[in-house]
Motif scaffolding. Structure first.
Motif, short mmCIF file in Angstrom:
data_model
loop_
_atom_site.label_atom_id
_atom_site.label_comp_id
_atom_site.label_asym_id
_atom_site.label_seq_id
_atom_site.Cartn_x
_atom_site.Cartn_y
_atom_site.Cartn_z
N SER A 19 0.83 -1.19 0.00
CA SER A 19 0.00 0.00 0.00
C SER A 19 0.87 1.25 0.00
CB SER A 19 -0.90 0.02 1.23
OG SER A 19 -1.75 -1.10 1.25
N LEU A 20 0.30 2.35 -0.47
CA LEU A 20 1.02 3.61 -0.40
C LEU A 20 1.27 3.97 1.06
CD1 LEU A 20 -0.83 5.91 -3.00
CD2 LEU A 20 1.58 5.26 -3.07
N ASN A 21 2.47 4.50 1.33
CA ASN A 21 2.73 4.99 2.68
C ASN A 21 2.95 6.50 2.64
OD1 ASN A 21 5.47 5.50 1.93
ND2 ASN A 21 5.99 3.36 2.39
N ASP A 22 3.14 7.10 3.78
CA ASP A 22 3.26 8.55 3.85
C ASP A 22 4.48 9.06 3.09
OD1 ASP A 22 2.09 10.99 5.21
OD2 ASP A 22 4.18 11.16 5.84
N ILE A 25 3.61 9.25 -0.62
CA ILE A 25 2.74 10.38 -0.94
C ILE A 25 3.51 11.69 -0.89
CG2 ILE A 25 0.72 11.68 -0.17
CD1 ILE A 25 -0.48 9.03 0.76
N LYS A 26 4.41 11.82 0.08
CA LYS A 26 5.24 13.03 0.16
C LYS A 26 6.07 13.17 -1.12
CE LYS A 26 8.90 15.25 2.81
NZ LYS A 26 9.86 15.14 3.94
N PHE A 27 6.66 12.05 -1.57
CA PHE A 27 7.45 12.08 -2.81
C PHE A 27 6.59 12.49 -4.00
CE2 PHE A 27 8.38 9.69 -6.71
CZ PHE A 27 9.59 10.27 -7.05
N LEU A 28 5.39 11.91 -4.11
CA LEU A 28 4.50 12.20 -5.24
C LEU A 28 4.06 13.66 -5.24
CD1 LEU A 28 2.40 8.91 -5.20
CD2 LEU A 28 3.94 9.67 -7.02
N ARG A 202 0.48 14.47 -12.45
CA ARG A 202 0.32 15.90 -12.38
C ARG A 202 -1.03 16.34 -11.82
NH1 ARG A 202 1.59 19.01 -17.66
NH2 ARG A 202 1.34 20.68 -16.13
N GLU A 203 -2.06 15.47 -11.84
CA GLU A 203 -3.41 15.94 -11.52
C GLU A 203 -4.04 15.30 -10.27
OE1 GLU A 203 -5.84 15.49 -14.97
OE2 GLU A 203 -4.56 16.73 -16.24
N VAL A 204 -3.60 14.13 -9.87
CA VAL A 204 -4.22 13.46 -8.71
C VAL A 204 -3.93 14.25 -7.43
CG1 VAL A 204 -4.12 11.41 -7.25
CG2 VAL A 204 -4.24 11.17 -9.73
N LYS A 205 -4.93 14.38 -6.58
CA LYS A 205 -4.77 15.08 -5.30
C LYS A 205 -4.16 14.10 -4.29
CE LYS A 205 -8.66 18.20 -6.13
NZ LYS A 205 -10.00 18.68 -5.64
N TRP A 206 -2.85 14.00 -4.33
CA TRP A 206 -2.16 13.01 -3.50
C TRP A 206 -2.36 13.26 -2.01
CZ3 TRP A 206 -1.09 9.12 -6.34
CH2 TRP A 206 -0.70 9.28 -7.67
N ARG A 210 -3.64 10.81 2.01
CA ARG A 210 -2.95 10.67 3.30
C ARG A 210 -3.89 10.23 4.42
NH1 ARG A 210 1.55 15.54 3.81
NH2 ARG A 210 3.32 14.14 3.48
N GLN A 211 -5.12 10.65 4.34
CA GLN A 211 -6.07 10.27 5.40
C GLN A 211 -6.40 8.79 5.36
OE1 GLN A 211 -10.10 11.94 4.36
NE2 GLN A 211 -8.91 12.94 2.76
N ASN A 212 -6.06 8.14 4.25
CA ASN A 212 -6.33 6.71 4.17
C ASN A 212 -5.08 5.86 4.45
OD1 ASN A 212 -9.03 7.18 3.34
ND2 ASN A 212 -8.33 7.51 1.24
N VAL A 213 -3.97 6.54 4.70
CA VAL A 213 -2.71 5.83 4.96
C VAL A 213 -2.59 5.48 6.45
CG1 VAL A 213 -0.20 6.03 4.90
CG2 VAL A 213 -1.57 6.88 3.01
#
Length: 213
Positions: A19-22, A25-28, A202-206, A210-213
């Motif tokens: 799963s994506l981790n924090d 998401i910070k990198f993205l 470029r467009e996804v609100k990454w 975070r609230q789901n991580v």
């Protein structure tokens, strides 16, 4: 008719998923900001950066410089260096029945043989092949002038999502590239997969993930 490489084959997907981790998401988010705010260089999407420079190739017909080879090794890198090498290391050792004999750079990529005869300064225009004949006639069969041209090259195995990373890569690895190497923007032309991936980046609100991580 297109000819396709025969290695397009498939195997079982054995990559372990997570799963994506924090940190992801910070990198993205940081990557997205860099991609969306960097200069477009007026290049169409999806754009990416490579390292571009030049390579030296032997080219006697359309030479940019005339260099000297001795025993198969190149001993000069410019026409000026070739002239200096000829005067310092070869002409002084040749049995020439002329006074003050020197060679100079002529127009474009020709040479001028300068000497004194009967008290008068004389000049002879020589092309590279005539200089090579002169060298061979004076015991320098293993020394010859060859033409070198500079051709632009996009270095293989270079591909960056941002110019910032491309510049940082070049600063760290400049010794692998030509002196005129620089970052260069390109477009992944008619590549739907790259276009879609760039659109996601470029467009996804990454930050909402975070609230789901």
């Amino acid at each position: 008719m297109a000819i396709y490489h025969k290695t397009l084959q498939y195997h079982e997907d054995t990559t372990e998923k997570r799963s994506l981790n924090d940190e992801d998401i910070k990198f993205l988010m940081e990557l997205q900001k860099e991609m969306n705010t960097q200069d477009t260089t007026e290049t169409a999407e999806p754009r990416f950066w490579v390292i571009k420079g030049s390579e030296r190739v032997q080219d006697d017909e359309n030479a940019d410089e005339l260099v000297l080879q001795a025993d198969g090794s190149t001993v000069t890198s410019t026409t000026e260096e070739t002239v200096k090498y000829l005067n310092d290391n070869i002409l002084s050792d040749c049995n020439i029945n002329r006074e003050n004999c020197k060679i100079g750079k002529g127009c474009i990529l020709d040479f001028i043989l300068m000497y004194t005869e009967d008290g008068e300064e004389e000049y002879e225009d020589l092309i590279a092949e005539e200089v090579n004949e002169f060298l061979a006639n004076n015991g320098y069969d293993d020394v010859r002038i060859v033409g070198i041209s500079f051709r632009p090259v996009v270095y293989p195995n270079t591909m960056f999502l941002t110019e910032k990373e491309a510049r940082e890569h070049l600063e760290r690895n400049h010794y692998h590239y030509s002196e005129d190497a620089h970052t260069y923007c390109m477009c992944a032309w008619r590549s739907p997969e790259v276009w879609w991936l760039w659109k996601i980046l470029r467009e996804v609100k990454w930050d909402e993930l975070r609230q789901n991580v």
